[in-house]
Design a protein around this motif. Sequence first.
Motif, short mmCIF file in Angstrom:
data_model
loop_
_atom_site.label_atom_id
_atom_site.label_comp_id
_atom_site.label_asym_id
_atom_site.label_seq_id
_atom_site.Cartn_x
_atom_site.Cartn_y
_atom_site.Cartn_z
N UNK A 21 0.74 -1.33 -0.03
CA UNK A 21 -0.13 0.17 -0.17
C UNK A 21 0.88 1.61 0.00
N UNK A 22 0.34 1.79 -0.87
CA UNK A 22 1.47 3.57 -0.97
C UNK A 22 0.44 4.71 -0.67
N UNK A 182 3.69 0.14 2.42
CA UNK A 182 3.48 -0.84 3.50
C UNK A 182 3.34 -1.68 2.68
N UNK A 183 4.46 -3.20 3.93
CA UNK A 183 3.81 -4.14 3.08
C UNK A 183 3.10 -4.76 3.05
N UNK A 220 -5.35 3.89 -2.34
CA UNK A 220 -4.40 4.98 -2.49
C UNK A 220 -3.31 4.98 -3.47
N UNK A 221 -1.89 4.57 -4.35
CA UNK A 221 -1.63 5.43 -5.59
C UNK A 221 -0.95 3.87 -5.61
N UNK A 222 -0.67 3.81 -7.35
CA UNK A 222 -0.17 2.60 -8.12
C UNK A 222 -1.17 1.50 -8.41
N UNK A 223 -2.36 1.86 -8.62
CA UNK A 223 -3.36 0.69 -8.16
C UNK A 223 -3.04 0.19 -9.70
N UNK A 224 -2.37 0.40 -11.49
CA UNK A 224 -2.20 -0.07 -11.90
C UNK A 224 -1.19 -1.08 -11.59
N UNK A 227 -1.07 -2.19 -6.50
CA UNK A 227 -1.02 -1.78 -5.01
C UNK A 227 -2.46 -1.53 -5.23
N UNK A 228 -2.34 -1.45 -3.10
CA UNK A 228 -3.91 -1.07 -2.65
C UNK A 228 -4.46 -2.02 -2.31
N UNK A 229 -4.33 -3.81 -2.68
CA UNK A 229 -5.63 -4.33 -2.73
C UNK A 229 -6.02 -4.83 -0.87
#
Length: 311
Positions: A21-22, A182-183, A220-224, A227-229
């Motif tokens: 997560x970012x 964040x891991x 959050x950022x970087x979904x493509x 990230x962020x699931x």
Amino acid sequence: MFKRSYNRAVLRIELRTVSPLLIKAGDSGLGPTAAQLACVRTRHADAGVETTVYIPGSSLRGVVRAAAEASLAGRTVVNLHGPVDGYRDPFDMASERSPAGSPTTPTAEVHRSHPLTMRLFGSTRLKSRCSIRDLFPWSPGTARISQADSFTQANRTELRNSVAIDRVLGSVKNGPWDAELVPAGVSFWGDLALENYEIWQLGLLARAFDELNDGFAQLGSGKSRGLGVVRLAVTTLVHEQPARAGARPHGVAHLADAETRRAYDLFSEPADALPIADGEPRGLHRRFTVTDATPWLDAGRHALARLESPA
């Protein structure tokens, strides 16, 4: 609608990261070793003098609201004053604002003019019934942060290097740059508060939570980039209403008088819409605390389905 307190609730939620997560900070500071895309951080008394990563309530609220709006886009329901849109463009709503110096529009009329999503999340003319507080990487009630709990895991961030590739040339267009993440497998806890809420609004929140849990909405950022699931669970639900309302919990449409229901275009609710729960007196109010919120969320989903498919 908020001049009088009919009911209120607090949903204790746990959000667990399934992928890294970012949620980006505004800047990375002046540290020479700091990542170019750094996680947002804050100070908290329970964490001592250290800073900690966290999830801003506004970040989660935006995702929950977007998921709720997507689920009701293009849908219309009918109530006492006629059709009510499920969702409308906020810019269209802004264009309908009364010019300066014109008589103040009654609050009941303002409420009736808003679509379902804005009746829950608010607008520039209508106060929100829903607020989400910041989420921190430790369980509520923890006196101090130990070195072997989720606080340590969440703040043991990882770095990921990335580049942007030119689609035509196939070469590096921008980068490389570092992103701090964040891991996966870290839990955050926080609260979602409701004030003067109808039961279908609880169902709309449950539907948005389902979108998160099914992976259709990310945080959050970087979904493509995957990230962020996340997965979201309601661990405890606390509902409070006036003691004179009886020993069973109710939504605001059942607690308000007939004139208020009609003026604000509230949707009718059966007396047994919410599950039976044990309540305890709290001064002039009665408080209901449930550790299994599933029946309540299901009742909300059922109330929302009734609006979309009236008998």
